[in-house]
Design a protein around this motif. Structure first.
Motif, PDB file in Angstrom:
ATOM      1  N   GLY A   1      47.812  24.941  95.171  1.00 62.46           N
ATOM      2  CA  GLY A   1      48.287  24.539  93.843  1.00 62.46           C
ATOM      3  C   GLY A   1      48.122  23.050  93.592  1.00 62.46           C
ATOM      4  O   GLY A   1      47.688  22.637  92.514  1.00 62.46           O
ATOM      5  N   VAL A   2      48.473  22.237  94.576  1.00 59.74           N
ATOM      6  CA  VAL A   2      48.332  20.789  94.422  1.00 59.74           C
ATOM      7  C   VAL A   2      46.853  20.416  94.425  1.00 59.74           C
ATOM      8  O   VAL A   2      46.398  19.608  93.602  1.00 59.74           O
ATOM      9  N   PHE A   3      46.064  21.011  95.309  1.00 56.18           N
ATOM     10  CA  PHE A   3      44.640  20.715  95.394  1.00 56.18           C
ATOM     11  C   PHE A   3      43.931  21.003  94.068  1.00 56.18           C
ATOM     12  O   PHE A   3      43.082  20.231  93.628  1.00 56.18           O
ATOM     13  N   HIS A   4      44.315  22.108  93.418  1.00 55.96           N
ATOM     14  CA  HIS A   4      43.686  22.488  92.148  1.00 55.96           C
ATOM     15  C   HIS A   4      44.418  21.915  90.935  1.00 55.96           C
ATOM     16  O   HIS A   4      44.190  22.350  89.805  1.00 55.96           O
ATOM     17  N   ARG A   5      45.315  20.967  91.176  1.00 53.55           N
ATOM     18  CA  ARG A   5      46.059  20.240  90.141  1.00 53.55           C
ATOM     19  C   ARG A   5      46.897  21.152  89.243  1.00 53.55           C
ATOM     20  O   ARG A   5      47.071  20.884  88.058  1.00 53.55           O
ATOM     21  N   LYS A   6      47.409  22.227  89.829  1.00 50.90           N
ATOM     22  CA  LYS A   6      48.301  23.118  89.082  1.00 50.90           C
ATOM     23  C   LYS A   6      49.764  22.775  89.349  1.00 50.90           C
ATOM     24  O   LYS A   6      50.651  23.240  88.641  1.00 50.90           O
ATOM     25  N   ARG A   7      49.994  21.983  90.416  1.00 54.95           N
ATOM     26  CA  ARG A   7      51.341  21.541  90.783  1.00 54.95           C
ATOM     27  C   ARG A   7      51.268  20.091  91.248  1.00 54.95           C
ATOM     28  O   ARG A   7      50.243  19.637  91.729  1.00 54.95           O
ATOM     29  N   GLU A   8      52.394  19.403  91.125  1.00 52.41           N
ATOM     30  CA  GLU A   8      52.477  18.022  91.592  1.00 52.41           C
ATOM     31  C   GLU A   8      52.892  18.008  93.062  1.00 52.41           C
ATOM     32  O   GLU A   8      53.668  18.847  93.508  1.00 52.41           O
ATOM     33  N   ASP A   9      52.363  17.049  93.795  1.00 47.56           N
ATOM     34  CA  ASP A   9      52.716  16.888  95.207  1.00 47.56           C
ATOM     35  C   ASP A   9      53.958  16.023  95.317  1.00 47.56           C
ATOM     36  O   ASP A   9      53.886  14.808  95.201  1.00 47.56           O
ATOM     37  N   THR A  10      55.106  16.640  95.536  1.00 47.79           N
ATOM     38  CA  THR A  10      56.332  15.866  95.719  1.00 47.79           C
ATOM     39  C   THR A  10      56.636  15.655  97.200  1.00 47.79           C
ATOM     40  O   THR A  10      57.115  14.593  97.586  1.00 47.79           O
TER      41      THR A  10
END
Length: 157
Positions: free
Chosen positions: A12-21
């Motif tokens: 999800g983070v890699f594909h920019r669908k989620r933020e890396d917190t």
């Protein structure tokens, strides 16, 4: 000063669908005690995880902390990738991370977080959630300096 590298493992983070917190939170936790790089972001793929960890080790990182991919889902492959890379496991770190997590939620018992050594680098896998990642790293932080000293041959106690 010892060096650390943080790797966020998340489709999800890699594909920019989620933020890396969690990755940034780990970087923030390590600052002060380590010269920190990252968070580097890779998808939940054994080959990409392996490449990122091997590169960090080759660049001389004393500590590599991965966040994500430690659960029971079909794409959660971080422990498998790590197990194939390490020379030996350090089971007490994984046990301590789970113990700390279980104090907050019984679901932490499902975490497959682990730690091991490749060469002179300590590799630690923590969960991908912000709370799971920070609780896990905080649980083992008191041991990290001593572990790294031992890995570098300073075995005087």
């Amino acid at each position: 000063m010892s060096s650390a590298h943080v790797i966020t493992i998340s489709d999800g983070v890699f594909h920019r669908k989620r933020e890396d917190t969690s990755g940034q939170a780990l970087v923030d936790l390590l600052h002060g005690g380590f010269a920190v790089s990252g968070p580097e972001i890779v998808p939940d793929e054994v080959e990409r995880i392996t490449e990122a960890v091997e590169t960090a080790v080759a660049r001389g990182a004393d500590l590599v902390v991965t966040t994500g991919g430690t659960g029971l889902g079909p794409r959660d492959v971080t422990p498998q990738a790590t197990a194939a890379l390490i020379d030996y496991e350090v089971p007490g770190l994984g046990e301590e991370m789970r113990r700390a997590g279980i104090a907050s939620t019984p679901m932490a018992g499902l975490s497959r977080s682990m730690a091991g050594v490749r060469g002179r680098t300590l590799i630690i896998n923590v969960p991908g959630s912000l709370k799971g990642a920070t609780e896990s790293l905080e649980a083992v932080m008191p041991m990290l300096d001593h572990a790294i000293q031992l890995l570098h041959g300073d075995t005087t106690h």
